[in-house]
Design a protein around this motif. Structure first.
Motif, PDB file in Angstrom:
ATOM      1  N   GLY A  60     -29.708 -83.669 -64.216  1.00 30.09           N
ATOM      2  CA  GLY A  60     -29.035 -84.797 -63.603  1.00 30.09           C
ATOM      3  C   GLY A  60     -29.978 -85.642 -62.770  1.00 30.09           C
ATOM      4  O   GLY A  60     -31.175 -85.380 -62.675  1.00 30.09           O
ATOM      5  N   GLU A  61     -29.415 -86.670 -62.131  1.00 35.21           N
ATOM      6  CA  GLU A  61     -30.204 -87.600 -61.343  1.00 35.21           C
ATOM      7  C   GLU A  61     -30.079 -87.367 -59.852  1.00 35.21           C
ATOM      8  O   GLU A  61     -30.709 -88.068 -59.066  1.00 35.21           O
ATOM      9  N   ALA A  62     -29.265 -86.380 -59.441  1.00 33.28           N
ATOM     10  CA  ALA A  62     -28.993 -86.216 -58.008  1.00 33.28           C
ATOM     11  C   ALA A  62     -30.263 -85.924 -57.215  1.00 33.28           C
ATOM     12  O   ALA A  62     -30.557 -86.601 -56.218  1.00 33.28           O
TER      13      ALA A  62
ATOM     14  N   ALA B  46     -32.971 -88.805 -57.445  1.00 36.90           N
ATOM     15  CA  ALA B  46     -32.545 -89.954 -56.649  1.00 36.90           C
ATOM     16  C   ALA B  46     -32.737 -89.693 -55.166  1.00 36.90           C
ATOM     17  O   ALA B  46     -33.142 -90.582 -54.404  1.00 36.90           O
ATOM     18  N   ALA B  47     -32.455 -88.455 -54.734  1.00 35.59           N
ATOM     19  CA  ALA B  47     -32.618 -88.123 -53.318  1.00 35.59           C
ATOM     20  C   ALA B  47     -34.085 -88.163 -52.902  1.00 35.59           C
ATOM     21  O   ALA B  47     -34.419 -88.641 -51.809  1.00 35.59           O
ATOM     22  N   VAL B  48     -34.979 -87.693 -53.767  1.00 33.84           N
ATOM     23  CA  VAL B  48     -36.413 -87.734 -53.442  1.00 33.84           C
ATOM     24  C   VAL B  48     -36.915 -89.164 -53.437  1.00 33.84           C
ATOM     25  O   VAL B  48     -37.700 -89.565 -52.572  1.00 33.84           O
ATOM     26  N   ARG B  49     -36.446 -89.974 -54.392  1.00 31.03           N
ATOM     27  CA  ARG B  49     -36.866 -91.377 -54.414  1.00 31.03           C
ATOM     28  C   ARG B  49     -36.424 -92.110 -53.149  1.00 31.03           C
ATOM     29  O   ARG B  49     -37.092 -93.040 -52.693  1.00 31.03           O
TER      30      ARG B  49
ATOM     31  N   ILE C 267     -49.854 -81.672 -55.855  1.00 34.64           N
ATOM     32  CA  ILE C 267     -48.528 -81.212 -56.275  1.00 34.64           C
ATOM     33  C   ILE C 267     -48.634 -79.857 -56.952  1.00 34.64           C
ATOM     34  O   ILE C 267     -49.377 -79.682 -57.920  1.00 34.64           O
ATOM     35  N   ASP C 268     -47.878 -78.885 -56.444  1.00 39.51           N
ATOM     36  CA  ASP C 268     -47.710 -77.590 -57.099  1.00 39.51           C
ATOM     37  C   ASP C 268     -46.325 -77.607 -57.737  1.00 39.51           C
ATOM     38  O   ASP C 268     -45.332 -77.877 -57.052  1.00 39.51           O
ATOM     39  N   PHE C 269     -46.219 -77.334 -59.029  1.00 39.75           N
ATOM     40  CA  PHE C 269     -44.945 -77.509 -59.725  1.00 39.75           C
ATOM     41  C   PHE C 269     -44.698 -76.334 -60.667  1.00 39.75           C
ATOM     42  O   PHE C 269     -45.620 -75.800 -61.280  1.00 39.75           O
TER      43      PHE C 269
ATOM     44  N   VAL D 112     -38.063 -81.130 -62.709  1.00 42.36           N
ATOM     45  CA  VAL D 112     -39.382 -81.006 -62.076  1.00 42.36           C
ATOM     46  C   VAL D 112     -40.350 -82.032 -62.655  1.00 42.36           C
ATOM     47  O   VAL D 112     -41.116 -82.669 -61.927  1.00 42.36           O
ATOM     48  N   ARG D 113     -40.319 -82.213 -63.976  1.00 38.09           N
ATOM     49  CA  ARG D 113     -41.203 -83.204 -64.593  1.00 38.09           C
ATOM     50  C   ARG D 113     -40.866 -84.618 -64.117  1.00 38.09           C
ATOM     51  O   ARG D 113     -41.764 -85.435 -63.858  1.00 38.09           O
ATOM     52  N   THR D 114     -39.567 -84.926 -63.991  1.00 36.56           N
ATOM     53  CA  THR D 114     -39.159 -86.243 -63.499  1.00 36.56           C
ATOM     54  C   THR D 114     -39.664 -86.480 -62.083  1.00 36.56           C
ATOM     55  O   THR D 114     -40.183 -87.559 -61.761  1.00 36.56           O
ATOM     56  N   LEU D 115     -39.519 -85.484 -61.226  1.00 38.84           N
ATOM     57  CA  LEU D 115     -39.986 -85.612 -59.847  1.00 38.84           C
ATOM     58  C   LEU D 115     -41.503 -85.805 -59.800  1.00 38.84           C
ATOM     59  O   LEU D 115     -42.011 -86.643 -59.046  1.00 38.84           O
ATOM     60  N   ARG D 116     -42.210 -85.040 -60.603  1.00 39.83           N
ATOM     61  CA  ARG D 116     -43.668 -85.128 -60.584  1.00 39.83           C
ATOM     62  C   ARG D 116     -44.146 -86.503 -61.055  1.00 39.83           C
ATOM     63  O   ARG D 116     -45.064 -87.095 -60.471  1.00 39.83           O
ATOM     64  N   ARG D 117     -43.516 -87.029 -62.123  1.00 38.13           N
ATOM     65  CA  ARG D 117     -43.888 -88.361 -62.597  1.00 38.13           C
ATOM     66  C   ARG D 117     -43.656 -89.414 -61.519  1.00 38.13           C
ATOM     67  O   ARG D 117     -44.480 -90.322 -61.323  1.00 38.13           O
ATOM     68  N   HIS D 118     -42.534 -89.309 -60.805  1.00 44.66           N
ATOM     69  CA  HIS D 118     -42.245 -90.266 -59.732  1.00 44.66           C
ATOM     70  C   HIS D 118     -43.296 -90.194 -58.625  1.00 44.66           C
ATOM     71  O   HIS D 118     -43.789 -91.238 -58.157  1.00 44.66           O
ATOM     72  N   LEU D 119     -43.651 -88.984 -58.226  1.00 47.02           N
ATOM     73  CA  LEU D 119     -44.597 -88.830 -57.120  1.00 47.02           C
ATOM     74  C   LEU D 119     -45.984 -89.350 -57.470  1.00 47.02           C
ATOM     75  O   LEU D 119     -46.687 -89.902 -56.624  1.00 47.02           O
TER      76      LEU D 119
END
Length: 299
Positions: free
Chosen positions: A217-219, A222-225, A263-265, A245-252
């Motif tokens: 999901g996007e929850a 979206a919260a990290v963004r 980043i440790d993932f 995790v991949r989505t978050l890493r790409r954003h960061l």
């Protein structure tokens, strides 16, 4: 690498700490001198139906981890225990107990009857666990201990879903005074929130799915963004559903401008796939990046 210890462990305590998480403590051979560190990973082996304890390979492997694993794979599939990765939530040096938190997802959680097909073998076992039940552990190995680089980072960001909660709890509770840390954690609802005891300057942002299925999901992204990052260079720790995790890493990396070495993932689990399923191409790419990061250091 050092030999990975394999031993039976017995349940000594069971406590439902939130609607979707049960905390189970274990005693057993080798726990009197148990090595500990935050975010400590080990594998648990679960018995097949009709077994009172998981069947383990014969001791002829001589303590060598690879030979033991080959002997494990050689067991008949219907007798071979299920193996799943977990985090040690805590260790009691007086009683020599280790404690593991199990997420109760699928129909073994509070939203459905225990034992429904969508619940995996580890979840079904944890939902019905009782004092005296027996599992086996494979590990942990100190070869995989990777402390957070608190001395070289200005602040920390830890983000994940409820499967990352045990690791996040052990990490923040180990932080020294003066460290600023943000934690962004996705759970089903307010009843699944937890409290942490820490000396760090910690701010926790809880993200609620409110009944939506976990993972994908996007929850959480979206919260990290939406987070306002403190000044200075962060170090980021990410874990949970692999796609998230991949989505978050790409954003960061792409939007926040972080170096990948900051980043440790880890993808703990995959939607619609278990640890018994073959890795996807994305899983293999992630594994190669993690191996390279371990080889070159965190930066």
């Amino acid at each position: 690498m050092t030999a990975v210890p394999v031993a039976f462990i017995q349940v000594t305590d069971v406590a439902r700490i939130t609607p979707h998480m049960v905390r189970i403590s274990f005693a057993g051979e080798g726990l009197d001198a148990f090595p500990t560190w935050p975010d400590q990973q080990l594998k648990l082996l679960f018995p097949r139906p009709g077994q009172s304890a998981p069947r383990l390979p014969e001791a002829s492997a001589g303590g060598d981890a690879m030979r033991w694993y080959q002997a494990y794979l050689a067991l008949p599939e219907d007798e071979r225990p299920w193996m799943r990765s977990y985090t040690v939530r805590s260790y009691d040096p007086q009683r020599h107990w280790l404690t593991v938190d199990f997420v109760l997802h699928g129909a073994a959680g509070p939203d459905g009857p225990a034992g429904a097909p969508e619940s995996g073998p580890a979840t079904r076992w944890a939902a019905a666990a009782a004092v005296g039940d027996t599992l086996a552990r494979y590990g942990p190995s100190a070869d995989y201990a990777r402390p957070l680089p608190t001395a070289s980072a200005d602040w920390l960001l830890l983000a994940g879903d409820e499967t990352a909660l045990p690791a996040i709890g052990s990490l923040v509770e180990s932080l020294p005074p003066g460290i600023r840390a943000l934690a962004c954690i996705e759970v089903d609802g307010a009843a699944d929130e937890q409290t942490f005891t820490t000396r760090a300057d910690l701010t926790v942002h809880w993200v609620h799915r409110d009944g939506a299925p976990p993972g994908g999901g996007e929850a959480l992204p979206a919260a990290v963004r939406a987070l306002s990052f403190p000044a200075g260079a962060p170090f980021v720790w990410l874990a949970g559903e692999a796609g998230t995790v991949r989505t978050l890493r790409r954003h960061l990396v792409a939007q926040r401008g972080l170096d990948k070495r900051q980043i440790d993932f880890t993808g703990y689990w995959r939607r619609r796939l278990s640890q018994d399923d073959a890795p996807t191409e994305e899983d293999l790419a992630e594994a190669r990046e993690r191996v390279e990061a371990a080889r070159t250091g965190r930066g």
